[in-house]
Write a protein that holds these residues in place. Sequence first.
Motif, PDB file in Angstrom:
ATOM      1  N   ALA A   1       0.866  -1.195  -0.074  1.00 25.91           N
ATOM      2  CA  ALA A   1      -0.131   0.097  -0.115  1.00 25.91           C
ATOM      3  C   ALA A   1       1.048   1.198  -0.006  1.00 25.91           C
ATOM      4  O   ALA A   1       0.660   2.102  -0.777  1.00 25.91           O
ATOM      5  CB  ALA A   1      -0.893   0.120   1.137  1.00 25.91           C
ATOM      6  N   LEU A   2       2.088   1.279   0.705  1.00 21.83           N
ATOM      7  CA  LEU A   2       2.887   2.361   0.932  1.00 21.83           C
ATOM      8  C   LEU A   2       3.631   2.737  -0.546  1.00 21.83           C
ATOM      9  O   LEU A   2       3.901   3.655  -0.761  1.00 21.83           O
ATOM     10  CB  LEU A   2       3.752   2.393   1.957  1.00 21.83           C
ATOM     11  N   PHE A   3       4.057   1.416  -1.227  1.00 15.89           N
ATOM     12  CA  PHE A   3       4.678   1.471  -2.339  1.00 15.89           C
ATOM     13  C   PHE A   3       3.857   2.288  -3.534  1.00 15.89           C
ATOM     14  O   PHE A   3       4.012   2.918  -4.396  1.00 15.89           O
ATOM     15  CB  PHE A   3       5.325   0.000  -2.823  1.00 15.89           C
ATOM     16  N   ASN A   4       2.349   1.525  -3.811  1.00 17.89           N
ATOM     17  CA  ASN A   4       1.477   2.047  -4.698  1.00 17.89           C
ATOM     18  C   ASN A   4       1.361   3.466  -4.100  1.00 17.89           C
ATOM     19  O   ASN A   4       1.087   4.435  -5.145  1.00 17.89           O
ATOM     20  CB  ASN A   4       0.238   1.192  -4.331  1.00 17.89           C
ATOM     21  N   LEU A   5       1.136   4.086  -2.866  1.00 23.06           N
ATOM     22  CA  LEU A   5       0.931   5.573  -2.703  1.00 23.06           C
ATOM     23  C   LEU A   5       1.958   6.254  -3.092  1.00 23.06           C
ATOM     24  O   LEU A   5       1.798   7.435  -3.989  1.00 23.06           O
ATOM     25  CB  LEU A   5       0.493   5.642  -1.267  1.00 23.06           C
ATOM     26  N   ALA A   6       3.296   5.782  -2.981  1.00 21.07           N
ATOM     27  CA  ALA A   6       4.556   6.526  -3.572  1.00 21.07           C
ATOM     28  C   ALA A   6       4.459   6.581  -4.773  1.00 21.07           C
ATOM     29  O   ALA A   6       4.750   7.885  -5.576  1.00 21.07           O
ATOM     30  CB  ALA A   6       5.817   5.844  -2.845  1.00 21.07           C
ATOM     31  N   ILE A   7       4.133   5.455  -5.577  1.00 14.29           N
ATOM     32  CA  ILE A   7       4.273   5.483  -6.964  1.00 14.29           C
ATOM     33  C   ILE A   7       3.195   6.603  -7.613  1.00 14.29           C
ATOM     34  O   ILE A   7       3.363   7.158  -8.545  1.00 14.29           O
ATOM     35  CB  ILE A   7       4.318   4.022  -7.477  1.00 14.29           C
TER      36      ILE A   7
END
Length: 64
Positions: free
Chosen positions: A46-52
Amino acid sequence: MNVSTQPPFTPGNKGKLVGQKTPLRLRDIWAIRVRLQLAKKTRDLALFNLAIDSKLRGCDLVNL
């Protein structure tokens, strides 16, 4: 006479590439997503998707 007894200064990043890193390729992004899914790391995914998706920098993401 002004004689220096200190050795000449050498920077710590001598010989290394400096500056902005190249952006992740789409293939790399999907590889990271798949590995996070297989490892069942929902929070990290979820954090990776948010960052991307929002184009956040790493330091901004850590502040969240």
